[in-house]
Design a protein around this motif. Structure first.
Motif, PDB file in Angstrom:
ATOM      1  N   UNK A   1       0.701  -1.267   0.000  1.00  0.00           N
ATOM      2  CA  UNK A   1       0.000   0.000   0.000  1.00  0.00           C
ATOM      3  C   UNK A   1       0.735   1.329   0.000  1.00  0.00           C
ATOM      4  N   UNK A   2       1.651   1.666   0.919  1.00  0.00           N
ATOM      5  CA  UNK A   2       2.158   3.036   0.731  1.00  0.00           C
ATOM      6  C   UNK A   2       2.991   3.165  -0.536  1.00  0.00           C
ATOM      7  N   UNK A   3       3.486   2.033  -1.025  1.00  0.00           N
ATOM      8  CA  UNK A   3       4.320   2.092  -2.221  1.00  0.00           C
ATOM      9  C   UNK A   3       3.692   1.295  -3.340  1.00  0.00           C
ATOM     10  N   UNK A   4       2.640   1.862  -3.892  1.00  0.00           N
ATOM     11  CA  UNK A   4       2.026   1.236  -5.057  1.00  0.00           C
ATOM     12  C   UNK A   4       1.699   2.328  -6.061  1.00  0.00           C
ATOM     13  N   UNK A   5       1.568   1.939  -7.308  1.00  0.00           N
ATOM     14  CA  UNK A   5       1.185   2.908  -8.332  1.00  0.00           C
ATOM     15  C   UNK A   5      -0.270   3.284  -8.088  1.00  0.00           C
ATOM     16  N   UNK A   6      -0.508   4.585  -7.893  1.00  0.00           N
ATOM     17  CA  UNK A   6      -1.850   5.001  -7.470  1.00  0.00           C
ATOM     18  C   UNK A   6      -2.882   4.947  -8.598  1.00  0.00           C
ATOM     19  N   UNK A   7      -2.414   4.942  -9.808  1.00  0.00           N
ATOM     20  CA  UNK A   7      -3.366   4.886 -10.910  1.00  0.00           C
ATOM     21  C   UNK A   7      -3.801   6.270 -11.342  1.00  0.00           C
ATOM     22  N   UNK A   8      -4.216   6.393 -12.616  1.00  0.00           N
ATOM     23  CA  UNK A   8      -4.556   7.702 -13.176  1.00  0.00           C
ATOM     24  C   UNK A   8      -5.640   8.453 -12.396  1.00  0.00           C
ATOM     25  N   UNK A   9      -6.663   7.757 -11.921  1.00  0.00           N
ATOM     26  CA  UNK A   9      -7.776   8.453 -11.270  1.00  0.00           C
ATOM     27  C   UNK A   9      -7.313   9.141  -9.998  1.00  0.00           C
ATOM     28  N   UNK A  10      -6.594   8.401  -9.147  1.00  0.00           N
ATOM     29  CA  UNK A  10      -6.133   8.980  -7.885  1.00  0.00           C
ATOM     30  C   UNK A  10      -5.124  10.095  -8.145  1.00  0.00           C
TER      31      UNK A  10
ATOM     32  N   UNK B   1       4.036  11.525  -2.636  1.00  0.00           N
ATOM     33  CA  UNK B   1       4.145  10.873  -3.944  1.00  0.00           C
ATOM     34  C   UNK B   1       5.584  10.586  -4.336  1.00  0.00           C
ATOM     35  N   UNK B   2       6.536  11.100  -3.517  1.00  0.00           N
ATOM     36  CA  UNK B   2       7.937  11.022  -3.925  1.00  0.00           C
ATOM     37  C   UNK B   2       8.499   9.637  -3.618  1.00  0.00           C
ATOM     38  N   UNK B   3       8.118   8.641  -4.354  1.00  0.00           N
ATOM     39  CA  UNK B   3       8.725   7.318  -4.236  1.00  0.00           C
ATOM     40  C   UNK B   3       8.723   6.632  -5.594  1.00  0.00           C
ATOM     41  N   UNK B   4       9.297   5.459  -5.595  1.00  0.00           N
ATOM     42  CA  UNK B   4       9.525   4.759  -6.869  1.00  0.00           C
ATOM     43  C   UNK B   4       8.217   4.426  -7.582  1.00  0.00           C
TER      44      UNK B   4
ATOM     45  N   UNK C   1       2.272  16.650 -15.404  1.00  0.00           N
ATOM     46  CA  UNK C   1       2.469  17.900 -14.662  1.00  0.00           C
ATOM     47  C   UNK C   1       2.846  17.633 -13.206  1.00  0.00           C
ATOM     48  N   UNK C   2       2.312  16.531 -12.653  1.00  0.00           N
ATOM     49  CA  UNK C   2       2.710  16.145 -11.295  1.00  0.00           C
ATOM     50  C   UNK C   2       4.210  15.905 -11.242  1.00  0.00           C
ATOM     51  N   UNK C   3       4.736  15.262 -12.283  1.00  0.00           N
ATOM     52  CA  UNK C   3       6.175  14.994 -12.321  1.00  0.00           C
ATOM     53  C   UNK C   3       6.967  16.282 -12.415  1.00  0.00           C
ATOM     54  N   UNK C   4       6.431  17.251 -13.185  1.00  0.00           N
ATOM     55  CA  UNK C   4       7.116  18.538 -13.266  1.00  0.00           C
ATOM     56  C   UNK C   4       7.153  19.190 -11.889  1.00  0.00           C
TER      57      UNK C   4
END
Lengths: 301, 170
Positions: free
Chosen positions: A198-207, A230-233, A261-264
């Protein structure tokens, strides 16, 4: 005037046209192949399978949901699916129709060929077309989908946060998400990485779209903590810009763009602009006038 | 009649105050330590319930978006394979690579075959290069509406194929 009076009072029966009634239209038969799974079935039969139904399109509404309703009411009452608003605003009837995720209520039936209907991909099936949303909604909960304010002095329920029209317009295209899970379940990266610890999973486009929506909101002051979360692998960086999410979104939103944009933001290449307006306003204008001394003084002047 | 019964019932309850009440209410409540329910993961819970995973890769329609993405990865793997192959060849083979290329030219396999071989070497490179530029543009947050994604996708494919043809015909 006279003309209309005359027409009104004349008792001539309307001319009868000696035309025969048009012959009843040929039945347009359409085959639907639908994914079935019954959790209460016999242990030996407890398997998913595809069942075929034939529906006459002349007696059916234009959308896939209409066909499903018709099958449920006339052919097989055990067919199970979620539905509510039938106009694409509740996000209940998300399913995989002809290989693409969409809402059944706003997807037209293709007259040609067979239509295949599956539940949303790579989710646990509760029954037939109903899937388990627990993880999807938990991920949405984890991005904290509410405004975070640093200041404590805020009269909850009595005040509004101020936001300029320009700042509000920035949120357009992000707030319309109805959490139908079409985007997340269309994403191959979400299939493979959406269910790691859970804390380290791909949250998916919706989230992530919703996370971005709160990050760019001028009223929100939790940007730093949101980004740190969000700053994790996994959380953001497992997205490989496949853009299946943007391709299938029934509300025509762009989760792929939000993630870029989140990545930016995460890389520090984009900064949140200063809000044009700040502070609060009384939610009840009457109370605002009564409670505020300044305004009474002004009115006296 | 009802009154009679009610009176009779009340009488019985009153007379056997200890006996009957004890008989009908044998429950005694005792405080006990709160036991936290066992935490169950999402996957474990669903597997225990025997829920199947809905089909995914096999049923999702191949679209330009996903196909270009998977082929970007494939060409990357192919390029890495080429690099390793030629590297190993340079180390392991007796003569330098130029010798084998000359041999190939002397063998006169025909222009079509040569073109095909060159194309298989060149296309992964051009495809990965141009699609990589597309990804760089995306990383800057541009061209991400679905119309632009398709437009850049098709034009990238055209440019990649054209440049691969140019590379393999010279």
């Amino acid at each position: 005037m006279f003309c209309t009076m005359q027409r009104y009072f004349s008792k001539e029966p309307p001319k009868k046209e000696d035309k025969k009634e048009p012959p009843p239209p040929k039945p347009k038969m359409k085959r639907f192949k639908i994914y079935r799974f019954n959790p209460e079935g016999n242990q030996n039969v407890k398997k998913h399978y595809m069942q075929e139904y034939t529906v006459n399109l002349n007696e059916c509404g234009p959308m896939v949901l209409d066909a499903l309703e018709k099958i449920k009411s006339e052919h097989d009452c055990t067919l199970t699916f979620r539905r509510s608003c039938r106009e694409g605003i509740c996000g209940s009837c998300g399913m995989n129709i002809n290989g693409v995720n969409s809402l059944a209520c706003i997807t037209k039936i293709k007259t040609k060929g067979k239509t295949k209907i599956y539940p949303l991909p790579h989710m646990y099936v509760i029954k037939d077309l109903v899937v388990d949303f627990t993880r999807f909604l938990d991920q949405h909960r984890r991005i904290r989908p509410y405004l975070i304010k640093n200041e404590d002095k805020f009269d909850e329920g009595q005040e509004y946060f101020l936001q300029s029209i320009k700042d509000r317009e920035k949120l357009d295209g992000h707030i319309e998400c109805i959490l139908c899970a079409c985007c997340s379940t269309s994403c191959p990266e979400y299939w493979w990485h959406g269910h790691s610890n859970p804390p380290k999973d791909f949250l998916g486009p919706a989230a992530l779209l919703n996370a971005y929506r709160y990050i760019i909101d001028s009223r929100d002051s939790g940007t730093a903590s949101r980004l740190d979360q969000l700053r994790n692998y996994y959380s953001v960086y497992r997205c490989h810009q496949i853009n299946n999410c943007t391709n299938c979104c029934p509300k025509k939103l762009k989760p792929g763009k939000a993630i870029a944009h989140l990545r930016l933001f995460l890389a520090g290449l984009k900064k949140k602009p200063k809000p044009e307006m700040g502070g609060t306003i009384k939610s009840d204008p009457e109370k605002g006038v009564r409670g505020n001394d300044c305004t009474t003084k002004k009115s006296k002047c | 009649m009802a009154l009679l019964f009610r009176l009779a019932g009340r009488q019985i309850l009153r007379s056997q105050n200890d006996g009957l009440y004890k008989f009908v209410r044998p429950v005694t409540l005792q405080p006990s330590q709160y036991v936290e329910p066992a935490k169950e993961g999402h996957d474990e819970r669903n597997m225990k319930l025997g829920r199947p995973q809905s089909p995914h890769l096999t049923i999702y329609k191949p679209q330009l978006t996903s196909m270009l993405s998977i082929s970007h990865r494939t060409t990357g793997i192919i390029l890495a394979g080429y690099a390793m192959m030629f590297g190993a060849a340079a180390v392991g083979l007796e003569c330098p690579l130029e010798y084998y290329i000359e041999q190939l030219q002397c063998a006169e396999v025909g222009p079509a075959c040569l073109f095909g071989m060159k194309f298989t070497l060149a296309f992964p490179l051009t495809y990965h290069f141009w699609n990589g530029i597309r990804h760089l543009l995306w990383d800057s947050g541009r061209f991400l509406s679905i119309k632009e994604v398709y437009l850049t996708g098709w034009s990238m494919l055209a440019v990649a194929i054209a440049s691969a043809i140019v590379l393999s015909s010279c």
